[in-house]
Design a protein around this motif. Structure first.
Motif, PDB file in Angstrom:
ATOM      1  N   ASP A   1     -21.176  17.964  -3.336  1.00  0.00           N
ATOM      2  CA  ASP A   1     -22.019  18.806  -4.480  1.00  0.00           C
ATOM      3  C   ASP A   1     -22.132  17.813  -5.513  1.00  0.00           C
ATOM      4  O   ASP A   1     -21.379  17.163  -6.061  1.00  0.00           O
ATOM      5  CB  ASP A   1     -20.900  20.023  -4.752  1.00  0.00           C
ATOM      6  CG  ASP A   1     -21.058  21.182  -3.940  1.00  0.00           C
ATOM      7  OD1 ASP A   1     -19.950  22.024  -4.003  1.00  0.00           O
ATOM      8  OD2 ASP A   1     -21.885  21.179  -2.984  1.00  0.00           O
ATOM      9  N   GLY A   2     -23.278  18.387  -6.160  1.00  0.00           N
ATOM     10  CA  GLY A   2     -23.759  17.794  -7.585  1.00  0.00           C
ATOM     11  C   GLY A   2     -22.783  18.105  -8.568  1.00  0.00           C
ATOM     12  O   GLY A   2     -21.997  19.102  -8.595  1.00  0.00           O
ATOM     13  N   GLU A   3     -23.111  17.617  -9.857  1.00  0.00           N
ATOM     14  CA  GLU A   3     -22.387  17.669 -10.891  1.00  0.00           C
ATOM     15  C   GLU A   3     -23.366  18.637 -11.844  1.00  0.00           C
ATOM     16  O   GLU A   3     -24.471  18.788 -11.742  1.00  0.00           O
ATOM     17  CB  GLU A   3     -21.942  16.652 -11.504  1.00  0.00           C
ATOM     18  CG  GLU A   3     -20.966  15.854 -10.764  1.00  0.00           C
ATOM     19  CD  GLU A   3     -20.613  14.397 -11.388  1.00  0.00           C
ATOM     20  OE1 GLU A   3     -20.846  14.242 -12.662  1.00  0.00           O
ATOM     21  OE2 GLU A   3     -20.391  13.315 -10.704  1.00  0.00           O
ATOM     22  N   ARG A   4     -22.600  19.433 -12.473  1.00  0.00           N
ATOM     23  CA  ARG A   4     -23.369  20.340 -13.502  1.00  0.00           C
ATOM     24  C   ARG A   4     -23.010  19.882 -15.051  1.00  0.00           C
ATOM     25  O   ARG A   4     -22.104  19.975 -15.333  1.00  0.00           O
ATOM     26  CB  ARG A   4     -22.882  21.714 -13.282  1.00  0.00           C
ATOM     27  CG  ARG A   4     -23.724  22.744 -14.049  1.00  0.00           C
ATOM     28  CD  ARG A   4     -23.155  24.153 -13.980  1.00  0.00           C
ATOM     29  NE  ARG A   4     -22.811  24.503 -12.641  1.00  0.00           N
ATOM     30  CZ  ARG A   4     -23.906  25.360 -12.031  1.00  0.00           C
ATOM     31  NH1 ARG A   4     -24.924  25.877 -12.754  1.00  0.00           N
ATOM     32  NH2 ARG A   4     -23.811  25.773 -10.921  1.00  0.00           N
ATOM     33  N   PRO A   9     -29.170  21.532 -15.369  1.00  0.00           N
ATOM     34  CA  PRO A   9     -29.267  22.133 -14.155  1.00  0.00           C
ATOM     35  C   PRO A   9     -28.291  21.483 -13.048  1.00  0.00           C
ATOM     36  O   PRO A   9     -27.937  20.212 -13.385  1.00  0.00           O
ATOM     37  CB  PRO A   9     -30.617  22.175 -13.364  1.00  0.00           C
ATOM     38  CG  PRO A   9     -31.165  21.171 -14.177  1.00  0.00           C
ATOM     39  CD  PRO A   9     -30.521  20.997 -15.469  1.00  0.00           C
ATOM     40  N   ARG A  10     -27.903  21.897 -12.132  1.00  0.00           N
ATOM     41  CA  ARG A  10     -26.804  21.118 -11.098  1.00  0.00           C
ATOM     42  C   ARG A  10     -27.690  20.034 -10.424  1.00  0.00           C
ATOM     43  O   ARG A  10     -29.044  20.351 -10.088  1.00  0.00           O
ATOM     44  CB  ARG A  10     -26.681  22.215  -9.896  1.00  0.00           C
ATOM     45  CG  ARG A  10     -25.721  21.661  -9.076  1.00  0.00           C
ATOM     46  CD  ARG A  10     -25.233  22.602  -8.039  1.00  0.00           C
ATOM     47  NE  ARG A  10     -24.109  22.343  -7.252  1.00  0.00           N
ATOM     48  CZ  ARG A  10     -23.109  22.962  -7.184  1.00  0.00           C
ATOM     49  NH1 ARG A  10     -23.043  24.331  -7.543  1.00  0.00           N
ATOM     50  NH2 ARG A  10     -22.070  22.526  -6.524  1.00  0.00           N
ATOM     51  N   THR A  11     -27.122  18.938 -10.178  1.00  0.00           N
ATOM     52  CA  THR A  11     -27.729  17.694  -9.709  1.00  0.00           C
ATOM     53  C   THR A  11     -27.168  17.082  -8.437  1.00  0.00           C
ATOM     54  O   THR A  11     -25.734  17.569  -8.677  1.00  0.00           O
ATOM     55  CB  THR A  11     -27.993  16.376 -10.844  1.00  0.00           C
ATOM     56  OG1 THR A  11     -26.538  16.095 -11.356  1.00  0.00           O
ATOM     57  CG2 THR A  11     -28.677  17.132 -12.099  1.00  0.00           C
ATOM     58  N   GLY A  12     -27.530  16.133  -7.888  1.00  0.00           N
ATOM     59  CA  GLY A  12     -26.758  15.522  -6.800  1.00  0.00           C
ATOM     60  C   GLY A  12     -27.407  15.859  -5.442  1.00  0.00           C
ATOM     61  O   GLY A  12     -28.461  16.769  -5.576  1.00  0.00           O
ATOM     62  N   VAL A  13     -26.698  15.517  -4.464  1.00  0.00           N
ATOM     63  CA  VAL A  13     -27.243  15.580  -3.078  1.00  0.00           C
ATOM     64  C   VAL A  13     -26.289  16.477  -2.445  1.00  0.00           C
ATOM     65  O   VAL A  13     -25.032  16.101  -2.278  1.00  0.00           O
ATOM     66  CB  VAL A  13     -27.539  14.456  -2.141  1.00  0.00           C
ATOM     67  CG1 VAL A  13     -27.663  14.759  -0.903  1.00  0.00           C
ATOM     68  CG2 VAL A  13     -28.546  13.574  -3.041  1.00  0.00           C
ATOM     69  N   THR A  14     -26.486  17.667  -1.745  1.00  0.00           N
ATOM     70  CA  THR A  14     -25.374  18.391  -0.977  1.00  0.00           C
ATOM     71  C   THR A  14     -25.353  17.958   0.359  1.00  0.00           C
ATOM     72  O   THR A  14     -26.429  17.651   1.039  1.00  0.00           O
ATOM     73  CB  THR A  14     -25.663  20.002  -1.004  1.00  0.00           C
ATOM     74  OG1 THR A  14     -25.717  20.306  -2.223  1.00  0.00           O
ATOM     75  CG2 THR A  14     -24.690  20.880  -0.235  1.00  0.00           C
ATOM     76  N   ALA A  15     -24.399  17.738   1.123  1.00  0.00           N
ATOM     77  CA  ALA A  15     -24.215  17.381   2.293  1.00  0.00           C
ATOM     78  C   ALA A  15     -22.989  18.026   3.032  1.00  0.00           C
ATOM     79  O   ALA A  15     -22.009  18.413   2.508  1.00  0.00           O
ATOM     80  CB  ALA A  15     -24.013  15.806   2.380  1.00  0.00           C
TER      81      ALA A  15
END
Length: 177
Positions: A1-4, A9-15
């Motif tokens: 999960d990305g960081e808030r 807004p929430r950032t990053g890549v969900t996998a």
């Protein structure tokens, strides 16, 4: 999960997590009934990790790495091995005690790798290579790259029902293809 961030807004890549089994980098030695020594490390499902780490019996936080074995079928389906069923020799096994991956020798021969349960059951990984072996069960059509609910029906090309699961070394090129 990305960081808030506090304002963004929430950032990053969900996998999706795959494989879901990890080996804790906590080493001990297991000696079998014949006196042979094995490097023994806890085998842990990701749901039992605490903040991404294995919590040892003495409450130490131990780093983990993904297990190097998964299973797949001829149709390209891929999934985690049901290690509890494998070690207990039954897909109806209810035991969920701590598992250990034990390695003897230096060559990585499957005959030198065992899975052991804290209940005392122990199984050699070499069983998967026996002709007509179905010790890993039959394919459930899983496609982990698409998520946990993306399974499809697996149809065997040579027999009635689903394909037999085969052991794959996660980093091997045949697992990729």
């Amino acid at each position: 999960d990305g960081e808030r961030g506090s304002e963004g807004p929430r950032t990053g890549v969900t996998a999706f997590t795959f494989p879901a089994w990890f080996v804790a980098q906590e080493e001990s030695t297991y000696v079998d009934g014949a006196g042979r020594s094995y490097r023994s490390r806890p085998l842990v499902h990701w749901k039992r990790l605490v903040k991404g780490k294995y919590l040892s019996a003495d409450r130490k936080s131990i780093a983990v790495v993904p297990v190097r074995f998964v299973q797949g079928c001829k149709n390209g389906h891929l999934s985690d091995i049901d290690w509890y069923s494998f070690v207990h020799g039954s897909f109806a096994a209810a035991c969920r005690l701590q598992l250990f991956l034990e390695e003897g020798g230096t060559g990585g021969d499957l005959g030198d790798i065992f899975v052991r349960c804290a209940c005392g059951k122990r199984q050699v990984l070499g069983l998967v290579k026996l002709e007509r072996s179905a010790v890993l069960g039959y394919c459930q059509g899983q496609r982990p790259w698409l998520g946990p609910r993306a399974a499809e029906t697996c149809v065997s090309q040579t027999q009635e029902g689903a394909e037999v699961n085969r052991l794959l070394v996660r980093s091997a090129s045949n697992a990729y293809f």
